[in-house]
Design an enzyme around this catalytic site. Structure first.
Site, PDB file in Angstrom:
ATOM      1  N   HIS A 136       0.987  -1.322   0.105  1.00 66.45           N
ATOM      2  CA  HIS A 136      -0.021   0.073   0.051  1.00 66.45           C
ATOM      3  C   HIS A 136       0.802   1.425   0.150  1.00 66.45           C
ATOM      4  O   HIS A 136       0.273   2.380  -0.292  1.00 66.45           O
ATOM      5  CB  HIS A 136      -0.992  -0.009   1.174  1.00 66.45           C
ATOM      6  CG  HIS A 136      -0.113   0.082   2.467  1.00 66.45           C
ATOM      7  ND1 HIS A 136       0.067  -0.726   3.499  1.00 66.45           N
ATOM      8  CD2 HIS A 136      -0.048   1.423   3.126  1.00 66.45           C
ATOM      9  CE1 HIS A 136       0.644  -0.192   4.377  1.00 66.45           C
ATOM     10  NE2 HIS A 136       0.418   1.186   4.401  1.00 66.45           N
TER      11      HIS A 136
ATOM     12  N   ASP B  25       0.251  -7.718   1.553  1.00 71.03           N
ATOM     13  CA  ASP B  25       0.572  -6.528   1.717  1.00 71.03           C
ATOM     14  C   ASP B  25       2.145  -6.208   1.622  1.00 71.03           C
ATOM     15  O   ASP B  25       2.734  -5.561   2.342  1.00 71.03           O
ATOM     16  CB  ASP B  25       0.150  -5.626   2.858  1.00 71.03           C
ATOM     17  CG  ASP B  25      -0.115  -4.176   2.824  1.00 71.03           C
ATOM     18  OD1 ASP B  25       0.132  -3.746   1.766  1.00 71.03           O
ATOM     19  OD2 ASP B  25       0.056  -3.325   3.899  1.00 71.03           O
TER      20      ASP B  25
ATOM     21  N   SER C 249       4.843   2.703   7.653  1.00 71.87           N
ATOM     22  CA  SER C 249       4.508   1.556   6.843  1.00 71.87           C
ATOM     23  C   SER C 249       5.586   0.954   6.418  1.00 71.87           C
ATOM     24  O   SER C 249       6.145   1.764   5.476  1.00 71.87           O
ATOM     25  CB  SER C 249       3.251   1.793   6.184  1.00 71.87           C
ATOM     26  OG  SER C 249       2.129   1.842   7.100  1.00 71.87           O
TER      27      SER C 249
END
Length: 480
Positions: free
Chosen positions: A207, A238, A315
Site C-alpha cells: 500500500h 501487503d 508502514s
C-alpha cells in the site's frame, strides 16, 4: 552537637556536659559488649537511657531515650532462638566507641577554643554512619556529555547500525489538473522500506507503493535520491519488493518471528509523518493476530502486535529485536484518531521471507485457489434471514475450467425473467475446518498447497454434500 551549625554558649559548662555524656555512653557500650549470650529476641524493649538503632532498610535513626532493642545490619546472623549473633554486641560497642571518641574530642575543643561560639558540629549519626540510600549529588561541569548506562548504549548502537539500511520511500503519481490537460507528478504518500540483500532489493508494504508512477528512495547519510523500480508484490499479504541501484546497500540481518515471546523488547525504525529515520521502542504485546489486508480484504495470519509507536509513514519499516535482527514489517495501526494509540501491527518475517524470495527468484507470486466467486459476508443473511448468519460462504459464480468447476461446485443462478434467485452451494467446511465466513475459508486455503486434494462440505438445497477438489494455482507474474 545535635543541632548542626548552632553556636555553643557557656563553653566550660558545655564541655563538662559533653564529657559526662561520653563517659556514660562508654559504660553502656562496655556492659553491652560483655552481656550474657542469652539475649532477648529482636524488638524487646530495654531500659537504656541512650541507644542507637537501625530500621529494616539499614538506615540510621535518631537517638532516642526509649526505643526498641538495637537492631544490627541486615547482614548479621541470628541463632536458633532468634537472638542476634555475637557480632551484634561488637557492632554496637564499636558504634558507641566511635561516638564516645567524637564527644570526648568535642569536649576538648570546646574547653580550649578561644572563640567557642564559632564552633559547630555535624549531626553524629550522619557523619559516623553514612547511609547507602543517601543520594550522591555529582557536580558535572557544563558541556560535559552524560554518561550512558548499558541499556542506553545498546539502543544507540542498534539505531546506528540499522539506520543505514532503512529507506525513505516517496510515492509520486501523475495528477491531471482540473483546469488543463497537463499532468503533474505529485508526491501522494510516503513510507518506509529496508534493504533485504546485497543486490539492492528493498522490501516495503504494497500500500506504500500502490499506484505509483515513480518511486524515490533516500537513505540516511546519503544525499543522493535513488529511483526505484517495483519488482513485484503480493497485495493479499501487503508485501512489495523494489530494486534500487545502490552498490553499497547494507541489508538488515534476518531474525525469526516464530520464536517471539510476549513481553520481548522490540524497536521500530521509520519515517512517521515524514520525520525520517525515527526510532521508537516497545514490547511484543500479542502474537498470532489476524489482520484483514487493506488491499483485498483477505486475512493476514500470524500478525505481531506491539505497543511501539507506529504512525502514518512507518508502514513498510523494520521491526527489530534487541539484537537488531528483523522480526517483522510494520504495516498498520489500530487507532480512532489515525495516530498511534499503542496498538500497532507488523507482518511476521517468516511469512514475508517466502513471498520476497518468490518475487526475487521467480518474478512471480503463486497462491492456491479454488476457482470460485464468493458472495460478500452478510449476503446469505440478507437472502434467507437470521438462519444465514455465520452459516457458511455462498458461492456466487464458478468460472469455467477452474478447479471448482471440474469438481462440480454449483453457483447461484438468477432468473432474468422472473427475478427469482436460486442459491448455489454454501460452503460450511474445508477439510476438517469449520467455515462460517470468508475469513475462515481464506485462512484454511492459506494453509494448503497448490495441487493438494481437499474436501469441501457444502449445503446444496436441503442436502449436505461432500465434494473433492484439487486446488489450482494463481500466478501473478511481473516483468523482469
Amino acid at each position: 552537637a545535635r543541632h548542626s551549625n548552632r553556636p555553643l554558649e557557656n563553653p566550660p559548662h558545655m564541655a563538662l556536659s559533653v564529657a559526662s555524656g561520653a563517659w556514660s555512653l562508654a559504660r553502656v557500650a562496655d556492659r553491652r559488649a560483655t552481656a550474657s549470650p542469652a539475649r532477648p529476641p529482636l524488638g524487646t524493649r530495654v531500659k537504656k537511657k541512650i541507644i542507637i538503632f537501625r530500621d529494616g532498610a539499614n538506615n540510621n535513626l535518631p537517638l532516642s531515650g526509649r526505643a526498641t532493642r538495637a537492631i544490627p545490619r541486615a547482614s548479621s546472623t541470628r541463632d536458633r532462638d532468634g537472638c542476634a549473633a555475637d557480632d551484634e554486641a561488637s557492632a554496637f560497642s564499636n558504634a558507641a566507641r566511635k561516638i564516645t571518641a567524637a564527644l570526648l574530642s568535642a569536649s576538648v575543643l570546646v574547653a580550649t577554643a578561644p572563640d567557642a561560639s564559632a564552633l559547630s558540629f555535624p549531626i553524629a549519626t550522619e557523619s559516623l554512619f553514612p547511609t547507602e540510600a543517601s543520594p550522591v549529588l555529582m557536580n558535572i561541569p557544563d558541556g560535559v556529555p552524560t554518561k550512558l548506562d548499558a541499556e542506553e548504549t545498546d539502543n544507540v548502537r542498534l539505531f546506528r547500525d540499522a539506520t543505514p539500511s532503512v529507506a525513505f520511500i516517496t510515492n509520486k503519481q501523475l495528477i491531471q489538473s482540473r483546469y488543463s490537460l497537463d499532468a503533474t507528478e505529485v508526491p501522494v504518500g510516503a513510507g518506509t522500506g529496508f534493504v533485504w540483500d546485497d543486490s539492492g532489493h528493498v522490501v516495503t508494504n504494497f500500500h506504500v507503493v500502490k499506484g505509483a508512477n515513480q518511486l524515490a528512495v533516500t537513505f540516511q547519510g546519503d544525499s543522493k535520491t535513488y529511483e526505484a523500480k517495483l519488482l513485484g508484490y503480493d497485495e493479499d499479504k501487503d508485501v512489495a519488493v523494489l530494486r534500487v541501484d545502490k552498490p553499497d546497500a547494507r541489508p538488515i540481518p534476518l531474525g525469526k518471528s516464530s520464536t517471539l515471546l510476549v513481553g520481548q523488547k522490540v524497536f521500530a525504525i521509520g519515517n512517521p509523518f515524514g520525520l525520517d529515520h525515527t526510532l521508537t521502542t516497545g514490547i511484543v504485546s500479542g502474537l498470532g493476530r489476524e489482520l484483514p489486508s487493506g488491499n483485498t480484504g483477505r486475512p493476514i495470519l500470524g500478525v505481531i502486535q506491539t505497543d511501539a509507536a507506529i504512525n502514518p509513514g512507518n508502514s513498510g519499516g523494520p521491526l527489530l529485536d534487541s539484537r537488531g535482527r528483523l522480526i517483522g514489517v510494520n504495516t498498520a495501526i489500530y487507532s480512532p484518531s489515525g495516530a498511534s494509540a499503542g496498538v500497532g501491527f507488523a507482518l511476521p518475517v517468516d511469512n514475508v521471507k517466502g513471498i520476497v524470495e518468490q518475487i526475487i527468484q521467480f518474478g512471480r507470486v503463486t497462491r492456491p485457489v479454488l476457482g470460485l466467486v464468493l458472495a460478500p459476508d452478510g449476503a446469505l443473511q440478507q437472502l434467507i434471514g437470521e438462519n444465514g448468519r455465520n452459516a457458511g460462504v455462498l458461492v456466487l459464480g464458478v468460472p469455467e475450467g477452474g478447479p471448482a468447476a471440474r469438481a462440480g461446485i454449483v453457483g447461484t443462478i438468477r432468473d432474468t425473467l422472473r427475478g427469482d434467485i436460486t442459491l448455489g452451494d454454501i460452503i460450511v467446511r474445508f477439510n476438517d475446518e469449520e467455515v462460517k465466513n470468508s475469513s475462515d475459508l481464506y485462512r484454511a486455503l492459506d494453509m494448503a498447497q497448490v495441487g493438494q486434494d481437499v474436501k469441501l462440505t457444502v449445503r446444496r438445497g436441503g442436502a449436505v454434500v461432500t465434494v473433492d477438489v484439487k486446488l489450482g494455482e494463481k500466478v501473478t507474474k511481473f516483468d523482469a
